[in-house]
Design an enzyme around this catalytic site. Structure first.
Site, PDB file in Angstrom:
ATOM      1  CG  ASN A  43      -1.905  -1.563   1.212  1.00  0.00           C
ATOM      2  OD1 ASN A  43      -2.655  -1.399   0.241  1.00  0.00           O
ATOM      3  ND2 ASN A  43      -2.123  -2.097   2.254  1.00  0.00           N
ATOM      4  CG  HIS A 131     -10.398  -2.468   6.775  1.00  0.00           C
ATOM      5  ND1 HIS A 131     -10.861  -2.615   7.780  1.00  0.00           N
ATOM      6  CD2 HIS A 131      -9.690  -3.231   5.756  1.00  0.00           C
ATOM      7  CE1 HIS A 131      -9.010  -3.732   7.400  1.00  0.00           C
ATOM      8  NE2 HIS A 131      -8.495  -3.362   6.048  1.00  0.00           N
ATOM      9  CD  GLU A 175     -13.282   0.635   3.362  1.00  0.00           C
ATOM     10  OE1 GLU A 175     -12.519   0.213   2.459  1.00  0.00           O
ATOM     11  OE2 GLU A 175     -13.686  -0.113   4.541  1.00  0.00           O
ATOM     12  CB  SER A 179      -9.457  -1.365   1.003  1.00  0.00           C
ATOM     13  OG  SER A 179     -10.504  -2.385   1.680  1.00  0.00           O
ATOM     14  CG  ASP A 205     -10.842   3.694   6.493  1.00  0.00           C
ATOM     15  OD1 ASP A 205     -10.402   4.615   6.670  1.00  0.00           O
ATOM     16  OD2 ASP A 205     -10.955   2.642   7.416  1.00  0.00           O
ATOM     17  CG  HIS A 208      -7.007   1.870   0.924  1.00  0.00           C
ATOM     18  ND1 HIS A 208      -6.069   1.400   0.782  1.00  0.00           N
ATOM     19  CD2 HIS A 208      -8.007   1.354   1.818  1.00  0.00           C
ATOM     20  CE1 HIS A 208      -5.764   0.029   1.496  1.00  0.00           C
ATOM     21  NE2 HIS A 208      -7.024  -0.059   1.513  1.00  0.00           N
ATOM     22  CE  LYS A 239      -4.290   1.145   4.616  1.00  0.00           C
ATOM     23  NZ  LYS A 239      -4.262   0.319   5.051  1.00  0.00           N
TER      24      LYS A 239
END
Ligand code: PMP
Length: 387
Positions: A43, A131, A175, A179, A205, A208, A239
């Site tokens: 990541n 996640h 998110e 992910s 979230d 990423h 990440k």
């Protein structure tokens, strides 16, 4: 013991057995059994984790007197080193928010915030694909939870309307860049929904997207101008930021509430001060890495266009690009073929992704050159035509 052994056998039989791989990451590459492969499974989206110039610059700021590799206690005891305050102030300032609170990891953040802020008069509405760390937070919460179909806002709006009068608070949890599918939430639409109901809170979230999206690299909420409407904006440092830890952007009242109630913040040793210093150093650098972000976006577009558009119905719009293969055995086989061709790609299987959608998760890195991507595309197309 038999039960454990036979469960492992079942996993192996279904192509779902996991093992800790022996390997050594080296910059953009990864060495396994003496073979070097382009690492498309980490990541490290901005390619900073092994950047020698950055590491050297940072190391010059350290000396044995000030450098600490352990905080030796929780934040509420003696672990709250000044580096925490500086990092949290900087994050709050970058987001134009009241406060930021730093945690040991995204797992700590996601498994701890929801249980702390909800009770049995709360409702959590969570996207089906959030996640595992969020799923565990939901499991520890006393709230009722309904998982809505992935990015299905009609269903979400209906659920909010139906339940608005029955709960003290409703938390919409999602998110920004997902992910495993690499697709995105419609943040303006979520914000519009939230604004209609005073009891609705948005939990986002950005694990990423932090470092990768937005002019300053703060994530999709920055990119789409909605930071002020997100009640809990979670980001992680492990990440794109090439470090370790996580944070939430929130109000000062919420920060103090979490400090008093959130178990994964209270009952764990604080992060090592040297780690916090490195995170702050990197966060400041990331703000100026527009070129890396643009390159990452551009190579992402190229790889997405090269893949079969059907792709199991999954449409990535980011640097995370799933190559959906269906059954786990097939994903394992194609991963091995790609590794043989010099690309370190790994199969992602149930329970990480739904049954029948086993895949390779292509995770691009801004250090990949155009010729690396040319070679990847040629190899993928060759494999696709042979399946
Ligand atoms: N949120 C998401 C969306 C993630 O993908 C991950 C880790 N893969 C986490 C949180 C957990 O973050 P950390 O690795 O810092 O525990």
């Amino acid at each position: 013991m038999d039960r454990y052994a036979s469960q492992l056998e079942t996993l192996a039989h279904n192509g779902n057995l996991r093992r800790l791989p022996e390997m050594e990451p080296q910059g953009l590459y990864l060495v396994r059994d003496g073979v070097s492969m382009l690492n498309l499974s980490s990541n490290d989206y901005l390619g900073l984790a092994d950047n020698v110039a950055l590491k050297s610059e940072f190391l010059q700021t350290l000396n044995p007197q000030t450098c600490r590799f352990s905080s030796t206690s929780s934040r509420l005891l003696t672990g709250n080193y000044p580096a925490y305050t500086r990092l949290e102030k900087r994050l709050a300032q970058l987001y134009g928010a009241e406060s930021a609170l730093v945690f040991n990891s995204g797992y700590h953040a996601n498994s701890g915030i929801l249980p702390a802020v909800t009770n049995n008069r709360s409702l959590i509405l969570a996207d089906k694909l959030v996640h595992a760390s969020i799923v565990d937070g939901i499991g520890l919460s006393k709230a009722r939870c309904i998982r809505y179909r992935h990015n299905n806002y009609e269903q979400l709006e209906r659920l909010v309307a139906e339940n608005a009068d029955q709960y003290e608070r409703i938390f919409i949890v999602t998110e920004s860049i997902f992910s495993m599918d690499g697709d995105e939430s419609d943040l303006p639409r979520l914000v519009t929904l939230k604004r209609q109901y005073p009891q609705v809170y948005l939990y986002l979230d950005e694990a990423h997207a932090f470092g990768v999206r937005g002019e300053l690299g703060l994530g999709c909420a920055e990119e789409q101008g909605v930071v002020g409407d997100i009640d809990f904006l979670v980001g992680t440092f492990g990440k794109a930021a090439a470090s370790m830890g996580a944070f939430v952007i929130c109000s000062e009242t919420m920060k103090q509430y979490l400090v008093n109630t959130m178990r994964p913040l209270i009952f764990t040793t604080a992060l090592p001060p040297v780690n916090l210093e490195w995170t702050l150093f990197i966060v400041n650098k990331i703000c100026n890495m527009q070129k890396r972000r643009e390159h990452l976006a551009q190579i992402g577009r190229r790889v997405r266009e090269a893949l079969n558009p059907l792709n199991g119905g999954i449409v990535s719009s980011s640097h995370i690009i799933p190559y959906v293969l269906g059954e786990s055995e097939r994903a394992v086989e194609v991963a091995l073929r790609l590794q043989h061709e010099g690309f370190y790609l790994l199969p992602v299987r149930p329970p990480t992704v739904p049954r029948g959608t086993s895949r390779l998760r292509i995770s691009l890195n801004a250090e990949c050159s155009d010729s690396d991507i040319d070679r990847l595309i040629t190899t993928l197309q060759h494999i696709q035509s042979s399946l």
